[in-house]
Scaffold this active site. Structure first.
Site, PDB file in Angstrom:
ATOM      1  N   LYS A  78       0.652  -1.356  -0.088  1.00 33.65           N
ATOM      2  CA  LYS A  78       0.322   0.264   0.326  1.00 33.65           C
ATOM      3  C   LYS A  78       0.757   1.045   0.182  1.00 33.65           C
ATOM      4  CE  LYS A  78      -4.091   1.934   2.369  1.00 33.65           C
ATOM      5  NZ  LYS A  78      -4.446   1.902   3.555  1.00 33.65           N
ATOM      6  N   SER A 153     -10.168   1.766   2.598  1.00 33.02           N
ATOM      7  CA  SER A 153      -9.049   3.069   1.879  1.00 33.02           C
ATOM      8  C   SER A 153      -7.771   1.844   0.959  1.00 33.02           C
ATOM      9  CB  SER A 153      -8.003   3.768   2.192  1.00 33.02           C
ATOM     10  OG  SER A 153      -7.585   3.053   3.558  1.00 33.02           O
ATOM     11  N   SER A 177     -10.545  -0.776   6.997  1.00 24.71           N
ATOM     12  CA  SER A 177      -9.501  -0.586   5.786  1.00 24.71           C
ATOM     13  C   SER A 177      -9.390  -1.266   5.466  1.00 24.71           C
ATOM     14  CB  SER A 177      -8.674   0.920   5.576  1.00 24.71           C
ATOM     15  OG  SER A 177      -9.526   2.396   5.755  1.00 24.71           O
TER      16      SER A 177
END
Length: 486
Positions: A78, A153, A177
């Site tokens: 990420k 996210s 997330s």
């Protein structure tokens, strides 16, 4: 020997590398070819690090040490997890071009394990969002339906795994997330206990809530990645100095006699009928497999979203003040004074959702509002923790839906912050209490996956994996693939 990540797992890849059926370099080349063939549509990656990844893979081949289960296997990171010398932006314009001069703790651990980082996965800007639509760079699609959001996210990480681009990825979870995009993409996502995985090198949003965790196609793969990234880190003051167990140790054990609690609040108004129906069927399966299932109450769940958005925004407001146009990242070229550097840089560098949360947090911490909002939110957090503690006095796991709905259309909720925030109503309490939580695919409705959330006692990820593995092997939903597999 080309590998299809839909039909293999980390054990298979590990055996192939150890036996010489494939090299780390060839596996990495195949991974980049796969990404090139699918990412123009999927948009899971912000940037790829092909040259660096191939050099890393060649180095692993030369050393010939594939003793670690992750050695030589490509993965996605990420974009809010620091990688030394590789651009890391948190999907924000304000950090465009920023290259950290250090590795995050999890990056170091994966490097030591021999993992190959192929690129940075897309995300909501600074992890603020639930659909990966607030990214400065692009909008990621759901692997099962390109008209739907992948969740957020960590949407880029989840979509990359679900679409077979990489066998695993790392995400971060502040209020859901990891688990929400795992549910939306039909894969396995673990938010570890707060303190189980070091936050050093994770771009902080809300420091008392953030945790890094793995996204994988199967439960065992998830446990193997957790084995690699968990552990104490003296650089993180919140890191727990506890021995890390083998998270695969209880896989395959029966769940007969396991006591599972189902909160009545997780099936009240706002939970879509198709989600409730599928999750209740999954819970019935757990009961048929020998678990004892009872309904319980977590009465303060209804206040979780309100408390979370005060606490999270307050911490985010404090954490994001470091982005000032002075030390690193973007600086407004129009600024003519120090005040304009601050104001114009943040005006141009931050997106709308980030600005919204900064303003909410700054207000909540102001002299006139602190007692009315921040202090009360902190008190509600304590009540939520007490609710969980009481249930865990008598039960091993808490089980319910991961999300109140299935994936919605791209653009459908991005202009309605309240609707977006309520999408995390079932995951937020887990972060407020610092508990471990995992999402696994509970089945499908209309061709789209539905997530089952399993919540455990502090530092008892092993029991979650035990139950999730038993459910997974009973159903084998991971054998169903999105259309991109064809």
């Amino acid at each position: 020997m080309a590998f299809n990540y839909f039909d293999t797992n980390l054990d298979d890849l590990h055996e192939a590398l150890q036996s010489g059926k494939v090299t780390a370099e060839q596996l990495t080349k195949d991974t980049f070819a796969n990404i090139a063939a699918t990412d123009a549509d999927l948009q899971a990656f912000i940037r790829l690090h092909e040259e660096e990844a191939l050099a890393q893979a060649r180095d692993i081949d030369e050393k010939g040490d594939f003793s670690n289960p992750l050695a030589g296997i490509p993965m996605a990171m990420k974009d809010n997890i620091a990688t030394n010398g590789l651009e890391t932006t948190g999907a924000s314009h304000i950090l465009e071009g920023f290259k950290p001069v250090y590795d995050a703790a999890v990056t170091t651990k994966l490097n030591e394990a021999g993992a190959v980082v192929v690129g940075k996965a897309n995300m909501d800007e600074f992890a603020m969002g639930g659909s990966t639509e607030t990214s400065y760079y692009k909008k990621t699609k759901n692997a099962w339906d390109y008209t739907k959001v992948p969740g957020g996210s960590s949407g880029g990480s989840a979509a990359a795994v679900a679409a077979g681009q990489v066998p695993y990825a790392l995400g971060s979870d502040t209020g859901g997330s990891i688990r929400q995009p795992a549910a939306f993409n039909g894969i396995v996502g673990m938010k570890p206990t707060y303190g189980r995985v070091s936050r050093f090198g994770l771009f902080a949003m809300a420091s008392s809530l953030d945790q890094i965790g793995p996204l994988t196609r199967t439960v065992k793969d998830n446990a193997l990645v957790m084995n690699a990234i968990a552990g104490f880190d003296k650089r993180d003051s919140t890191s727990a100095e506890l021995e890390v167990p083998d998270f695969t140790a209880k896989l395959g054990e029966s769940i007969k006699g396991m006591k599972i609690a189902v909160p009545e609040e997780y099936f009240q108004e706002g939970i879509a009928t198709e989600v409730a129906t599928q999750v209740k069927a999954a819970i019935a399966q757990l009961e048929a497999m020998g678990a004892q299932v009872d309904q319980v109450s977590l009465p303060h769940t209804q206040y979780g979203v309100a408390a979370y958005y005060v606490l999270m925004a307050s911490e985010a407001s404090s954490n994001l003040q470091r982005y000032d146009g002075i030390r690193y990242g973007f600086r407004s070229p129009e600024a003519k004074s120090l005040e304009e550097v601050y104001k114009d840089t943040r005006t141009d560098g931050f997106g709308d959702e980030v600005k919204r949360r900064i303003m909410l947090g700054t207000y909540s911490l102001s002299a006139g509002a602190y007692d009315a909002f921040f202090k009360k939110a902190a008190q509600v957090r304590t009540l939520i923790i007490d609710d969980f503690n009481k249930v865990f006095e008598n039960y091993d796991l808490i089980v319910g839906p991961t999300t109140p709905t299935q994936p919605y259309g791209i653009g459908e909720e991005i202009d309605d912050p309240k609707a977006m925030y309520l999408g995390d109503v079932l995951t937020i309490p887990v972060n407020l209490a610092g508990l471990p939580g995992l999402s696994i695919n509970a089945g499908f409705n209309g061709g789209m996956p539905i997530g089952l959330q399993m919540i455990g006692k502090p530092f008892d990820e092993a029991t979650i994996y035990q139950a999730a593995y038993a459910f997974e092997q009973e159903n084998r939903f991971f054998e169903q693939h999105p259309a991109v597999a064809d």
